[in-house]
Design a protein around this motif. Structure first.
Motif, PDB file in Angstrom:
ATOM      1  N   ASP A 195       0.882  -1.170   0.000  1.00  0.00           N
ATOM      2  CA  ASP A 195       0.000   0.000   0.000  1.00  0.00           C
ATOM      3  C   ASP A 195       0.919   1.219   0.000  1.00  0.00           C
ATOM      4  O   ASP A 195       1.659   1.450   0.971  1.00  0.00           O
ATOM      5  N   ASN A 196       0.900   1.989  -1.087  1.00  0.00           N
ATOM      6  CA  ASN A 196       1.848   3.109  -1.198  1.00  0.00           C
ATOM      7  C   ASN A 196       1.670   4.154  -0.096  1.00  0.00           C
ATOM      8  O   ASN A 196       2.617   4.863   0.251  1.00  0.00           O
ATOM      9  N   ASN A 197       0.437   4.260   0.445  1.00  0.00           N
ATOM     10  CA  ASN A 197       0.239   5.232   1.532  1.00  0.00           C
ATOM     11  C   ASN A 197       1.118   4.899   2.744  1.00  0.00           C
ATOM     12  O   ASN A 197       1.537   5.796   3.475  1.00  0.00           O
ATOM     13  N   GLU A 267       1.651  -1.124 -11.216  1.00  0.00           N
ATOM     14  CA  GLU A 267       0.762  -0.021 -10.839  1.00  0.00           C
ATOM     15  C   GLU A 267       1.314   0.715  -9.610  1.00  0.00           C
ATOM     16  O   GLU A 267       1.307   1.945  -9.553  1.00  0.00           O
ATOM     17  N   GLN A 268       1.810  -0.072  -8.643  1.00  0.00           N
ATOM     18  CA  GLN A 268       2.414   0.550  -7.450  1.00  0.00           C
ATOM     19  C   GLN A 268       3.593   1.449  -7.846  1.00  0.00           C
ATOM     20  O   GLN A 268       3.729   2.571  -7.365  1.00  0.00           O
ATOM     21  N   ASP A 271       2.488   4.645  -9.592  1.00  0.00           N
ATOM     22  CA  ASP A 271       1.921   5.574  -8.610  1.00  0.00           C
ATOM     23  C   ASP A 271       3.033   6.243  -7.791  1.00  0.00           C
ATOM     24  O   ASP A 271       2.972   7.452  -7.513  1.00  0.00           O
ATOM     25  N   ALA A 274       4.687   8.764 -10.061  1.00  0.00           N
ATOM     26  CA  ALA A 274       3.781   9.902 -10.303  1.00  0.00           C
ATOM     27  C   ALA A 274       3.748  10.845  -9.109  1.00  0.00           C
ATOM     28  O   ALA A 274       3.502  12.042  -9.252  1.00  0.00           O
ATOM     29  N   ASN A 275       4.015  10.296  -7.914  1.00  0.00           N
ATOM     30  CA  ASN A 275       3.954  11.115  -6.702  1.00  0.00           C
ATOM     31  C   ASN A 275       5.334  11.503  -6.177  1.00  0.00           C
ATOM     32  O   ASN A 275       5.506  11.773  -4.984  1.00  0.00           O
TER      33      ASN A 275
END
Ligand code: FAD
Length: 303
Positions: A195-197, A267-268, A271, A274-275
């Motif tokens: 979970d990237n968060n 995908e991770q 993301d 991108a951040n």
């Protein structure tokens, strides 16, 4: 080339990890068996290097004798394939003399990047050299009396966005990490997370605790549904519901799980890029097909 130079720009980078063969016990396996295992690993290295990662890291057995010599040999081979190597080094079962020998061997082979680790204590083996924590190893690597010009080494360490399993509180784990970084680390690589968060929150806490070195994000493309629950339990890594659903649905089918695991990891990574996270380390588990598929998926982003 030093990892800190490789990741100095804003360009996204992807690196991979491989493990060397265990050095077989001479009484159980002959020399031919050991050579065959090395040859198989070198073939894996060739294929992974052809995917053009920023660097390849080579793991090290906690009970030094198992893969220690092979780590140096495989890291040297990685560099012979034109890719910078990061050699892992664990200390929990080592003496200071043994660490000095390993450092000399790395230096002779032109390896300047070392990931300093404590390692998990193998059952039945006692600490041998007074190394309690990875920070002790970092101090030893920076010791001028062991090798000439230790400041020329580029040293990394491990960190745990969901807390190291032996530590009760993340705040304490981060305080220990700060001590390790202050002992002389140049960068960190995280334990895997899904979970990237988790990574973003952890990074914010590191920065507010005064840990300022680059933190490479560790990503594990899961291709074996059965293994992952056990690995996550041992490492304290949480499985988000979206990921759990993928493992529940495809975990029993290796072909489908490879597709789903590579897609989820891609995908991770996208993301993260991108951040604003520029450096991702992928736990490729000696599977060149994973490395190749991830690089193909990122072709227009990492070049
Ligand atoms: P440390 O940084 O020493 O931390 C271990 C524990 O001690 C933590 O709970 C920490 O909070 C605590 N601690 C640290 N300092 C203090 C202090 N002063 N007082 C009290 N507590 C303290 N293992 C291998 O065997 N070979 C490998 O090649 C390998 N590669 C890895 C690569 C990565 C990126 C990661 C994330 C892990 C890797 N591991 C490897 C696993 C690692 O060895 C284990 O997770 C090990 O349990 C901890 O190693 P460490 O270097 O993080 O230890």
């Amino acid at each position: 080339m030093k990892i800190t130079d490789l990741i100095a720009s804003d360009k996204p980078t992807v690196s991979f990890e491989i493990f060397p063969p265990k050095r077989p016990e001479p009484s159980l396996f002959g020399e031919a068996e050991a050579e065959a295992a090395m040859a198989r690993t070198k073939e894996v290295v060739r294929k992974i290097a052809a995917a053009k990662p920023a660097f390849v890291s080579v793991t090290y057995g906690a009970a030094g004798g198992t893969t220690g010599a092979n780590t140096a040999a495989i890291a040297e081979f990685v560099q012979a394939c034109g890719v910078p190597a990061l050699a892992h080094l664990t200390c929990i079962t080592s003496s200071r003399e043994r660490i000095a020998d390993e450092l000399k061997s790395f230096r002779e082979k032109g390896i300047e990047n070392i990931l300093c680790l404590r390692g998990d204590r193998p059952q039945g083996i006692r600490d041998q050299g007074g190394f309690k924590h990875a920070a002790d190893l970092v101090r030893t690597c920076r010791d001028c009396s062991l090798i000439p010009d230790p400041s020329s080494l580029c040293l990394g360490g491990a960190c745990y966005p969901e807390c190291h399993p032996e530590c009760a509180h993340l705040a304490d784990d981060i305080a220990h990490l700060k001590e390790k970084v202050d002992a002389g680390l140049d960068f960190l690589t995280t334990q895997m997370f899904f979970d990237n968060n988790v990574y973003f929150h952890y990074l914010a806490r590191l920065r507010s605790a005064g840990v300022t070195v680059p933190v490479l994000a560790g990503i594990m493309p899961v291709t074996n549904g059965k293994q992952i629950a056990r690995i996550c339990k041992l490492s304290g890594t949480s499985l988000p519901p979206r990921f759990r659903a993928i493992v529940d649905r495809f975990g029993e089918d290796p072909v489908a799980m490879l597709d789903a695991g590579v897609a989820y990891a891609t995908e991770q990574i996208i993301d993260l890029f991108a951040n604003g996270v520029n450096n991702v380390h992928v736990y490729t588990m000696n599977r060149p097909e994973i490395a190749i598929r991830i690089m193909l998926n990122l072709h227009g982003i990492v070049s």
